[in-house]
Design a protein around this motif. Structure first.
Motif, PDB file in Angstrom:
ATOM      1  N   PRO A   1       0.791  -1.226   0.000  1.00 13.62           N
ATOM      2  CA  PRO A   1       0.000   0.000   0.000  1.00 13.62           C
ATOM      3  C   PRO A   1       0.824   1.277   0.000  1.00 13.62           C
ATOM      4  N   ASP A   2       2.129   1.183   0.302  1.00 13.26           N
ATOM      5  CA  ASP A   2       2.951   2.383   0.388  1.00 13.26           C
ATOM      6  C   ASP A   2       3.563   2.795  -0.944  1.00 13.26           C
ATOM      7  N   THR A   3       3.469   1.927  -1.936  1.00 10.02           N
ATOM      8  CA  THR A   3       4.008   2.271  -3.244  1.00 10.02           C
ATOM      9  C   THR A   3       2.958   1.978  -4.306  1.00 10.02           C
ATOM     10  N   ILE A   4       3.146   2.634  -5.439  1.00  7.23           N
ATOM     11  CA  ILE A   4       2.254   2.360  -6.561  1.00  7.23           C
ATOM     12  C   ILE A   4       3.147   1.915  -7.718  1.00  7.23           C
ATOM     13  N   GLN A   5       2.778   0.814  -8.346  1.00  4.80           N
ATOM     14  CA  GLN A   5       3.591   0.302  -9.450  1.00  4.80           C
ATOM     15  C   GLN A   5       2.977   0.716 -10.767  1.00  4.80           C
ATOM     16  N   CYS A   6       3.802   1.344 -11.598  1.00  3.81           N
ATOM     17  CA  CYS A   6       3.317   1.807 -12.892  1.00  3.81           C
ATOM     18  C   CYS A   6       2.918   0.598 -13.738  1.00  3.81           C
ATOM     19  N   PRO A   7       1.698   0.567 -14.271  1.00  2.00           N
ATOM     20  CA  PRO A   7       1.282  -0.572 -15.094  1.00  2.00           C
ATOM     21  C   PRO A   7       1.988  -0.620 -16.443  1.00  2.00           C
ATOM     22  N   PHE A   8       2.649   0.481 -16.825  1.00  2.00           N
ATOM     23  CA  PHE A   8       3.374   0.496 -18.101  1.00  2.00           C
ATOM     24  C   PHE A   8       4.802  -0.010 -17.946  1.00  2.00           C
ATOM     25  N   CYS A   9       5.547   0.614 -17.033  1.00  2.00           N
ATOM     26  CA  CYS A   9       6.979   0.310 -16.960  1.00  2.00           C
ATOM     27  C   CYS A   9       7.347  -0.392 -15.658  1.00  2.00           C
ATOM     28  N   ARG A  10       6.381  -0.651 -14.799  1.00  2.00           N
ATOM     29  CA  ARG A  10       6.590  -1.384 -13.542  1.00  2.00           C
ATOM     30  C   ARG A  10       7.475  -0.640 -12.548  1.00  2.00           C
ATOM     31  N   ALA A  11       7.770   0.626 -12.822  1.00  2.00           N
ATOM     32  CA  ALA A  11       8.559   1.403 -11.863  1.00  2.00           C
ATOM     33  C   ALA A  11       7.711   1.679 -10.623  1.00  2.00           C
ATOM     34  N   LEU A  12       8.369   1.675  -9.478  1.00  2.32           N
ATOM     35  CA  LEU A  12       7.644   1.903  -8.232  1.00  2.32           C
ATOM     36  C   LEU A  12       7.713   3.378  -7.856  1.00  2.32           C
ATOM     37  N   THR A  13       6.590   3.918  -7.462  1.00  2.00           N
ATOM     38  CA  THR A  13       6.543   5.294  -6.964  1.00  2.00           C
ATOM     39  C   THR A  13       6.065   5.256  -5.526  1.00  2.00           C
ATOM     40  N   PRO A  14       6.892   5.729  -4.589  1.00  3.84           N
ATOM     41  CA  PRO A  14       6.411   5.755  -3.199  1.00  3.84           C
ATOM     42  C   PRO A  14       5.279   6.759  -3.045  1.00  3.84           C
ATOM     43  N   LEU A  15       4.293   6.387  -2.276  1.00  2.00           N
ATOM     44  CA  LEU A  15       3.157   7.289  -2.095  1.00  2.00           C
ATOM     45  C   LEU A  15       3.525   8.402  -1.124  1.00  2.00           C
ATOM     46  N   PRO A  16       3.006   9.604  -1.341  1.00  2.31           N
ATOM     47  CA  PRO A  16       3.248  10.697  -0.386  1.00  2.31           C
ATOM     48  C   PRO A  16       2.684  10.322   0.983  1.00  2.31           C
ATOM     49  N   THR A  17       3.295  10.887   2.006  1.00  2.37           N
ATOM     50  CA  THR A  17       2.830  10.550   3.364  1.00  2.37           C
ATOM     51  C   THR A  17       1.383  10.979   3.572  1.00  2.37           C
ATOM     52  N   LEU A  18       0.968  12.020   2.871  1.00  6.49           N
ATOM     53  CA  LEU A  18      -0.413  12.485   3.036  1.00  6.49           C
ATOM     54  C   LEU A  18      -1.383  11.734   2.134  1.00  6.49           C
ATOM     55  N   GLY A  19      -0.875  10.740   1.414  1.00  9.94           N
ATOM     56  CA  GLY A  19      -1.775   9.878   0.679  1.00  9.94           C
ATOM     57  C   GLY A  19      -1.751  10.056  -0.823  1.00  9.94           C
ATOM     58  N   LEU A  20      -2.404   9.117  -1.461  1.00 10.73           N
ATOM     59  CA  LEU A  20      -2.448   9.048  -2.919  1.00 10.73           C
ATOM     60  C   LEU A  20      -2.863  10.353  -3.609  1.00 10.73           C
TER      61      LEU A  20
END
Ligand code: ZN
Ligand code: ZN
Length: 186
Positions: free
Chosen positions: A60-79
């Motif tokens: 839940p703390d990261t979002i994986q790009c469905p295109f390139c599978r790169a992980l983006t950490p979610l901001p502390t204040l949320g999506l």
């Protein structure tokens, strides 16, 4: 050094006019639940799709790009605090330039407008409610059994079991009552 496929070329065509549709749901971006959110890999998807992905994700703390599978950490204040894609926002109609504050309640799988009363005046948002359920689609379609990711299907807790127990208890109580009445009258 050969450069791998440039991620920017996938969302921004050479003409410089960004795609105003989310590549996942093919819906046009807007300023409420479909706000264009830019991931660290520079790919942009609507907030609703990212929320749906995040609800289903085991991380839940990261979002994986469905295109390139790169992980983006979610901001502390949320999506919803992910950066808006300003190049897409600037190409949206003028009425959509104000981005609403959205709250994402992951535990309830829900997106909610923080100030719903301000959404009402916009004519194009007549159908937009102040909250949006982004839970897994399997809740609406029972036939979708092709999911391989989530194998542990909850064996639906039968409310009938409780009902049978209550009926049995009531029967026993009434049975005792009948016996008492019969012994008193006789
Ligand atoms: Zn989308
Ligand atoms: Zn990406």
């Amino acid at each position: 050094m050969e450069s791998k496929d440039d991620p920017e070329s996938m969302t921004v065509p050479p003409e410089g006019i960004p795609d105003l549709e989310c590549a996942i749901c093919y819906s046009q971006f807007n300023n409420v639940f479909r706000t264009p959110k830019k991931l660290q890999c520079k790919h942009t998807f609507c907030l609703e799709c990212l929320a749906r992905m995040n609800v289903k994700s085991s991380q839940p703390d990261t979002i994986q790009c469905p295109f390139c599978r790169a992980l983006t950490p979610l901001p502390t204040l949320g999506l919803p605090k992910l950066d808006n894609d300003t190049s897409i926002m600037s190409n949206l109609p003028e009425a959509m330039q104000h981005v609403y504050s959205i709250r994402f309640i992951r535990s309830k799988a829900r997106l909610q407008v923080k100030h719903p009363q301000r959404v009402v005046p916009l004519p194009q948002l007549r159908t937009v409610s102040s909250s949006l359920d982004v839970g897994p689609p399997s809740t609406t379609s029972q036939t979708g059994s092709h999911e391989t990711g989530t194998r542990h299907r909850l064996p639906c807790m039968p409310p009938c079991k409780m009902f049978i127990m209550v009926v049995v208890v009531l029967l026993i109580v009434s049975f005792i009552c009948i016996i008492i009445i019969m012994t008193k009258t006789s």
